[in-house]
Motif scaffolding. Structure first.
Motif, PDB file in Angstrom:
ATOM      1  N   ASP A  62       0.128  -0.324  24.939  1.00  0.00           N
ATOM      2  CA  ASP A  62      -0.856   0.625  24.452  1.00  0.00           C
ATOM      3  C   ASP A  62      -1.544   1.303  25.632  1.00  0.00           C
ATOM      4  OD1 ASP A  62      -2.782   1.662  22.301  1.00  0.00           O
ATOM      5  OD2 ASP A  62      -4.148   0.587  23.637  1.00  0.00           O
ATOM      6  N   SER A 101       0.498   6.809  12.865  1.00  0.00           N
ATOM      7  CA  SER A 101      -0.904   7.037  12.506  1.00  0.00           C
ATOM      8  C   SER A 101      -1.034   8.336  11.742  1.00  0.00           C
ATOM      9  CB  SER A 101      -1.767   7.117  13.764  1.00  0.00           C
ATOM     10  OG  SER A 101      -1.846   5.878  14.384  1.00  0.00           O
ATOM     11  N   GLY A 108       0.469   7.626  17.715  1.00  0.00           N
ATOM     12  CA  GLY A 108      -0.154   6.366  17.324  1.00  0.00           C
ATOM     13  C   GLY A 108       0.741   5.609  16.371  1.00  0.00           C
ATOM     14  N   VAL A 110       0.868   2.167  13.858  1.00  0.00           N
ATOM     15  CA  VAL A 110       0.150   1.071  13.216  1.00  0.00           C
ATOM     16  C   VAL A 110       1.180   0.010  12.863  1.00  0.00           C
ATOM     17  CG1 VAL A 110      -1.322   0.380  11.290  1.00  0.00           C
ATOM     18  CG2 VAL A 110      -1.566   2.665  12.291  1.00  0.00           C
ATOM     19  N   ASP A 112       1.874  -3.744  11.339  1.00  0.00           N
ATOM     20  CA  ASP A 112       1.368  -4.830  10.501  1.00  0.00           C
ATOM     21  C   ASP A 112       2.401  -5.941  10.524  1.00  0.00           C
ATOM     22  OD1 ASP A 112       0.358  -6.524   8.607  1.00  0.00           O
ATOM     23  OD2 ASP A 112       0.160  -5.004   7.042  1.00  0.00           O
ATOM     24  N   ALA A 120      -3.615  -5.557  11.118  1.00  0.00           N
ATOM     25  CA  ALA A 120      -2.783  -4.476  11.657  1.00  0.00           C
ATOM     26  C   ALA A 120      -3.315  -4.077  13.027  1.00  0.00           C
ATOM     27  CB  ALA A 120      -2.799  -3.283  10.716  1.00  0.00           C
ATOM     28  N   THR A 122      -3.203  -0.968  15.929  1.00  0.00           N
ATOM     29  CA  THR A 122      -2.852   0.420  16.227  1.00  0.00           C
ATOM     30  C   THR A 122      -2.612   0.557  17.720  1.00  0.00           C
ATOM     31  OG1 THR A 122      -4.199   1.211  14.391  1.00  0.00           O
ATOM     32  CG2 THR A 122      -3.594   2.823  16.076  1.00  0.00           C
TER      33      THR A 122
END
Length: 138
Positions: A62, A101, A108, A110, A112, A120, A122
């Protein structure tokens, strides 16, 4: 020195000693700022520590260090995220899902893992679409 001045100095010294003791105790307990995953080496080490035998072959971090994905040599995908001063991780499986996202956040992702307690995550990744495809194919 007047007694009132000595009393204030003693009170200040006692307060300062208490604060320093709390700082030392927090460090001793391993409390502190949230850990960040900033380099591939850190992610690889965290992945190896989390799951014995997991050897990362590809890593995506990230942009803010708030999480990472690691693909093992065996094809498994691991989601990692900071949890206090430690790193929490999950091996993704069939219950896992990944989606882009909402609009405006084109890169982005997400993720889960399928466990409510993990939640979750991001991630802002350069190759988010490829990771989403790989996760959704599990």
């Amino acid at each position: 020195m007047p007694a009132e001045t000595l009393s204030l100095i003693a009170q200040f010294a006692g307060s300062l000693a208490a604060i320093l003791l709390l700082v030392w105790l927090a460090r001793w307990l391993g409390l502190g700022p949230e850990k960040r995953l900033l380099t591939e080496a850190e992610v690889a080490e965290a992945a190896r520590d989390a799951h014995d035998g997991f050897e990362p072959a590809a890593i995506a971090i990230d942009s803010d260090g708030r999480g990472a994905l690691a693909r093992g040599e065996d094809g498994r995908i691991m989601l990692l995220r900071p949890h206090g001063s430690h790193v929490a991780s999950r091996i993704l499986g069939p219950a896992s899902s990944a989606k882009m996202s909402p609009a405006g956040d084109s890169e982005g992702l997400v993720v889960d893992c399928g466990e409510r307690s993990f939640g979750a995550v991001t991630l802002q990744l350069r190759d988010a679409h490829a990771w989403a495809d790989a996760i959704n194919a599990l």
